[in-house]
Motif scaffolding. Structure first.
Motif, PDB file in Angstrom:
ATOM      1  N   VAL A  33       0.862  -1.173   0.000  1.00 15.84           N
ATOM      2  CA  VAL A  33       0.000   0.000   0.000  1.00 15.84           C
ATOM      3  C   VAL A  33       0.898   1.222   0.000  1.00 15.84           C
ATOM      4  O   VAL A  33       1.961   1.225   0.636  1.00 15.84           O
ATOM      5  N   LEU A  34       0.459   2.244  -0.732  1.00 15.80           N
ATOM      6  CA  LEU A  34       1.113   3.540  -0.665  1.00 15.80           C
ATOM      7  C   LEU A  34       0.113   4.451   0.023  1.00 15.80           C
ATOM      8  O   LEU A  34      -1.063   4.474  -0.378  1.00 15.80           O
ATOM      9  N   THR A  35       0.524   5.145   1.067  1.00 21.20           N
ATOM     10  CA  THR A  35      -0.434   6.033   1.749  1.00 21.20           C
ATOM     11  C   THR A  35       0.213   7.354   2.107  1.00 21.20           C
ATOM     12  O   THR A  35       1.425   7.413   2.360  1.00 21.20           O
ATOM     13  N   ASP A  36      -0.603   8.403   2.123  1.00 17.01           N
ATOM     14  CA  ASP A  36      -0.112   9.698   2.607  1.00 17.01           C
ATOM     15  C   ASP A  36      -0.716  10.003   3.973  1.00 17.01           C
ATOM     16  O   ASP A  36      -0.699  11.137   4.430  1.00 17.01           O
ATOM     17  N   GLY A  37      -1.256   8.969   4.589  1.00 19.77           N
ATOM     18  CA  GLY A  37      -1.849   9.146   5.913  1.00 19.77           C
ATOM     19  C   GLY A  37      -3.350   9.340   5.872  1.00 19.77           C
ATOM     20  O   GLY A  37      -4.033   9.179   6.880  1.00 19.77           O
ATOM     21  N   THR A  38      -3.855   9.701   4.679  1.00 19.40           N
ATOM     22  CA  THR A  38      -5.290   9.926   4.530  1.00 19.40           C
ATOM     23  C   THR A  38      -5.826   9.068   3.383  1.00 19.40           C
ATOM     24  O   THR A  38      -6.742   8.278   3.553  1.00 19.40           O
ATOM     25  N   SER A  39      -5.217   9.235   2.207  1.00 22.29           N
ATOM     26  CA  SER A  39      -5.590   8.437   1.042  1.00 22.29           C
ATOM     27  C   SER A  39      -4.632   7.262   0.935  1.00 22.29           C
ATOM     28  O   SER A  39      -3.570   7.260   1.558  1.00 22.29           O
ATOM     29  N   TYR A  40      -5.018   6.309   0.124  1.00 14.13           N
ATOM     30  CA  TYR A  40      -4.119   5.180  -0.097  1.00 14.13           C
ATOM     31  C   TYR A  40      -4.316   4.656  -1.515  1.00 14.13           C
ATOM     32  O   TYR A  40      -5.339   4.907  -2.150  1.00 14.13           O
ATOM     33  N   ARG A  41      -3.323   3.941  -2.002  1.00  9.35           N
ATOM     34  CA  ARG A  41      -3.427   3.223  -3.269  1.00  9.35           C
ATOM     35  C   ARG A  41      -2.922   1.818  -3.021  1.00  9.35           C
ATOM     36  O   ARG A  41      -1.852   1.639  -2.420  1.00  9.35           O
ATOM     37  N   LEU A  42      -3.664   0.830  -3.490  1.00  6.93           N
ATOM     38  CA  LEU A  42      -3.194  -0.553  -3.423  1.00  6.93           C
ATOM     39  C   LEU A  42      -2.236  -0.771  -4.579  1.00  6.93           C
ATOM     40  O   LEU A  42      -2.593  -0.563  -5.739  1.00  6.93           O
ATOM     41  N   LEU A  43      -1.031  -1.201  -4.278  1.00  6.80           N
ATOM     42  CA  LEU A  43      -0.070  -1.572  -5.318  1.00  6.80           C
ATOM     43  C   LEU A  43      -0.284  -3.053  -5.627  1.00  6.80           C
ATOM     44  O   LEU A  43      -1.005  -3.748  -4.906  1.00  6.80           O
ATOM     45  N   ARG A  97      -7.058   4.410   8.497  1.00  7.55           N
ATOM     46  CA  ARG A  97      -7.841   5.195   9.472  1.00  7.55           C
ATOM     47  C   ARG A  97      -7.201   5.135  10.851  1.00  7.55           C
ATOM     48  O   ARG A  97      -7.207   6.109  11.593  1.00  7.55           O
ATOM     49  N   GLY A  98      -6.654   3.969  11.183  1.00  5.22           N
ATOM     50  CA  GLY A  98      -6.005   3.786  12.494  1.00  5.22           C
ATOM     51  C   GLY A  98      -4.781   4.680  12.634  1.00  5.22           C
ATOM     52  O   GLY A  98      -4.529   5.241  13.703  1.00  5.22           O
ATOM     53  N   LEU A  99      -4.015   4.813  11.549  1.00  2.96           N
ATOM     54  CA  LEU A  99      -2.836   5.689  11.583  1.00  2.96           C
ATOM     55  C   LEU A  99      -3.270   7.110  11.916  1.00  2.96           C
ATOM     56  O   LEU A  99      -2.671   7.777  12.768  1.00  2.96           O
ATOM     57  N   ALA A 100      -4.338   7.564  11.239  1.00  6.66           N
ATOM     58  CA  ALA A 100      -4.829   8.926  11.479  1.00  6.66           C
ATOM     59  C   ALA A 100      -5.380   9.041  12.900  1.00  6.66           C
ATOM     60  O   ALA A 100      -5.070  10.010  13.615  1.00  6.66           O
ATOM     61  N   ALA A 101      -6.154   8.043  13.330  1.00  5.09           N
ATOM     62  CA  ALA A 101      -6.755   8.094  14.671  1.00  5.09           C
ATOM     63  C   ALA A 101      -5.681   8.139  15.755  1.00  5.09           C
ATOM     64  O   ALA A 101      -5.864   8.781  16.794  1.00  5.09           O
ATOM     65  N   ASP A 102      -4.561   7.471  15.497  1.00  2.00           N
ATOM     66  CA  ASP A 102      -3.478   7.438  16.485  1.00  2.00           C
ATOM     67  C   ASP A 102      -2.464   8.571  16.287  1.00  2.00           C
ATOM     68  O   ASP A 102      -1.402   8.582  16.919  1.00  2.00           O
ATOM     69  N   SER A 103      -2.777   9.508  15.371  1.00  2.00           N
ATOM     70  CA  SER A 103      -1.879  10.635  15.062  1.00  2.00           C
ATOM     71  C   SER A 103      -0.477  10.175  14.684  1.00  2.00           C
ATOM     72  O   SER A 103       0.527  10.729  15.138  1.00  2.00           O
ATOM     73  N   ILE A 104      -0.416   9.120  13.859  1.00  2.00           N
ATOM     74  CA  ILE A 104       0.870   8.625  13.368  1.00  2.00           C
ATOM     75  C   ILE A 104       1.120   9.230  11.996  1.00  2.00           C
ATOM     76  O   ILE A 104       0.312   9.053  11.085  1.00  2.00           O
ATOM     77  N   ARG A 105       2.219   9.976  11.879  1.00  2.53           N
ATOM     78  CA  ARG A 105       2.529  10.583  10.577  1.00  2.53           C
ATOM     79  C   ARG A 105       3.108   9.504   9.665  1.00  2.53           C
ATOM     80  O   ARG A 105       4.118   8.868   9.978  1.00  2.53           O
ATOM     81  N   TYR A 106       2.455   9.278   8.548  1.00  2.00           N
ATOM     82  CA  TYR A 106       2.840   8.170   7.684  1.00  2.00           C
ATOM     83  C   TYR A 106       2.654   8.566   6.230  1.00  2.00           C
ATOM     84  O   TYR A 106       1.538   8.701   5.748  1.00  2.00           O
ATOM     85  N   ASN A 107       3.757   8.806   5.538  1.00  4.54           N
ATOM     86  CA  ASN A 107       3.726   9.035   4.095  1.00  4.54           C
ATOM     87  C   ASN A 107       4.701   8.019   3.521  1.00  4.54           C
ATOM     88  O   ASN A 107       5.911   8.192   3.638  1.00  4.54           O
ATOM     89  N   GLY A 108       4.179   6.959   2.933  1.00  2.00           N
ATOM     90  CA  GLY A 108       5.128   5.984   2.408  1.00  2.00           C
ATOM     91  C   GLY A 108       4.498   4.654   2.095  1.00  2.00           C
ATOM     92  O   GLY A 108       3.278   4.534   1.974  1.00  2.00           O
ATOM     93  N   PHE A 109       5.393   3.676   1.947  1.00  2.00           N
ATOM     94  CA  PHE A 109       4.959   2.320   1.637  1.00  2.00           C
ATOM     95  C   PHE A 109       4.575   1.595   2.920  1.00  2.00           C
ATOM     96  O   PHE A 109       5.220   1.759   3.955  1.00  2.00           O
TER      97      PHE A 109
END
Ligand code: AMP
Ligand code: GLY
Length: 425
Positions: free
Chosen positions: A203-213, A261-273
């Motif tokens: 998965v590629l995600t910017d923390g809000t949107s995602y794309r399935l690779l 959604r869990g990443l956002a709910a837990d305030s985890i900054r995540y832009n990546g694979f």
């Protein structure tokens, strides 16, 4: 735009090869890279955990995107280091914060995340020296086989699966009190064994949107028919026939969406694979593990299937606008075959000259463990030496091309599995 990619394996050669094709890519730096990445960019002799030196390079070369290949710099907090520096903060980075990297860096953190967000995974408990006796009781309450996982990073060796309760208890003691994996096994996760077939989902995600690779199957054991010790990975196939549209839809609904959604709910900054290791248990997906990076050698099968501009996609990911960028996937099958050094995954020689490079035909020859000697020749420099990817209309035709390309490359002690993809035909 100038780009910096961190790492030196087959994954990084595949990423570098694809990034270099972007019309927006001016200079591509790879630190430290290998003899293959030097063909598509400039290698820089830097340690991937020397954040101060990496920061200086980013400023000197006006880097516009940093792509972190392996987990180690992420688990050590490279992103947090950048965010703490006013002159580096605005440079987009592919990789999560140190907290997010705990999804890979701590099995207990990952299991707690999965449980908190109601994502299907094996039932588990975590033990330390304080509650070792409870660990023995938990083993007695589970059915065999028993799965014991060192909490921290243990170079891929921290998971032990045992059939006997007595052996599982002594292993638990050895991990915790005997410090079998050092600090990594001061805490141990014990979990239920899941019966099924494994699949890697990316998965590629910017923390809000995602794309399935594209998904992939990895071959972890050194020997044919999955025998012998575990390795970093001996081959990969993408797409995977048993990953039907229906199954992948379950993966998306039950795992990918709640994870993002869990990443956002837990305030985890995540832009990546995000690499999700799954077990298909009778048609239902369960998470075995998260990795905060791409898989290797899965990358070498997955990235070539991405059509269009990887730089655009990663830049959008880093800048939090992934939803704007479309993703198209090559429908053909990619089969990746890994060539390793004789003796791997145990001791092996390095510095052996390689012959037969450069006549790749329709195959992609990614360097995994190579370097260039003083005479300018390519020599072996790791356990996994090359990853050869070929396309076909099906697994049989793709694997035939990869195996033919493997015959052309020579070095002392060359070994590869002969059955990559056969189980899926
Ligand atoms: P991990 O490092 O968590 O991916 O575990 C390494 C390997 O152990 C996985 O690729 C699986 O083959 C196996 N494994 C891990 N957890 C389980 C489980 N709960 N049930 C069955 N096999 C597992
Ligand atoms: N191929 C498995 C991994 O990259 O962890």
């Amino acid at each position: 735009m100038n780009i910096l990619l961190l790492g030196s394996g087959g994954r990084e050669h595949a990423l570098a090869w694809k990034l270099a094709q972007s019309p927006r890519c001016d200079r591509l730096f790879i630190a430290p890279g290998n003899a293959g990445t030097a063909l598509v960019g400039s290698n820089v002799a830097l340690s991937i955990t020397d954040f101060a030196a990496i920061g200086r390079l980013v400023k000197e070369q006006q880097i516009g995107l940093v792509v972190v290949g392996p987990e180690e710099p992420l688990v050590k907090g490279i992103r947090d280091h950048f965010e703490a520096d006013a002159s580096l903060r605005s440079v987009p980075m592919i990789g999560p914060s140190q907290l997010g990297a705990q999804l890979e860096g701590s099995k207990d953190f990952a299991k707690a995340f999965l449980t908190r967000h109601n994502i299907p995974t094996a039932r588990y408990k975590t033990f330390t020296s304080d509650n070792l006796e409870d660990g023995y009781a938990f083993i007695d309450a589970l059915k065999p086989p028993y799965v014991l996982k060192a909490d921290g990073l243990a170079a891929g060796k921290g998971v032990v699966i045992l059939d006997q309760a007595a052996a599982a208890k002594s292993e638990l003691k050895e991990m915790i009190l005997g410090k079998k994996f050092g600090a990594a096994s001061a805490q141990v996760v014990i979990e239920e064994f899941l019966h099924g077939i494994e699949l890697s989902v990316f998965v590629l995600t910017d923390g809000t949107s995602y794309r399935l690779l594209p998904e992939a199957k990895d071959y972890k054991r050194i020997g044919d028919r999955d025998t012998g010790p575990n390795t970093g990975g001996m081959g990969a196939v993408s797409p995977v026939p048993f990953a039907t549209k229906e199954f992948l839809q379950k993966v998306e609904e039950r795992i990918v969406i709640p994870t993002v959604r869990g990443l956002a709910a837990d305030s985890i900054r995540y832009n990546g694979f995000l690499f999700i290791g799954l077990m298909n248990v009778g048609g239902d997906p369960y998470v075995i593990e998260y990795n905060v990076r791409m898989g290797d050698p899965e990358t070498e099968a997955v990235i070539p299937r991405i059509q269009g501009d990887l730089l655009e996609l990663l830049l959008a990911t880093g800048e939090g606008r992934l939803a704007e960028v479309p993703l198209t996937i090559d429908p053909r099958t990619a089969v990746t075959l890994v060539l390793v050094s004789g003796g791997y995954p145990n001791d092996y020689k390095k510095g052996l000259p390689v012959s037969g490079l450069g006549n790749d035909g329709d195959s992609l020859v990614f360097h995994a463990g190579t370097s260039t000697n003083a005479a300018g020749e390519v020599v072996t420099n790791g356990g996994r030496v090359f990853a050869i990817t070929s396309f076909g209309t099906d697994i049989s035709s793709a694997r035939a091309l990869s195996y033919a390309a493997a015959e052309k490359i020579g070095y002392e002690g060359k070994y590869h599995r002969s059955d990559i993809g056969l189980d899926l035909i």
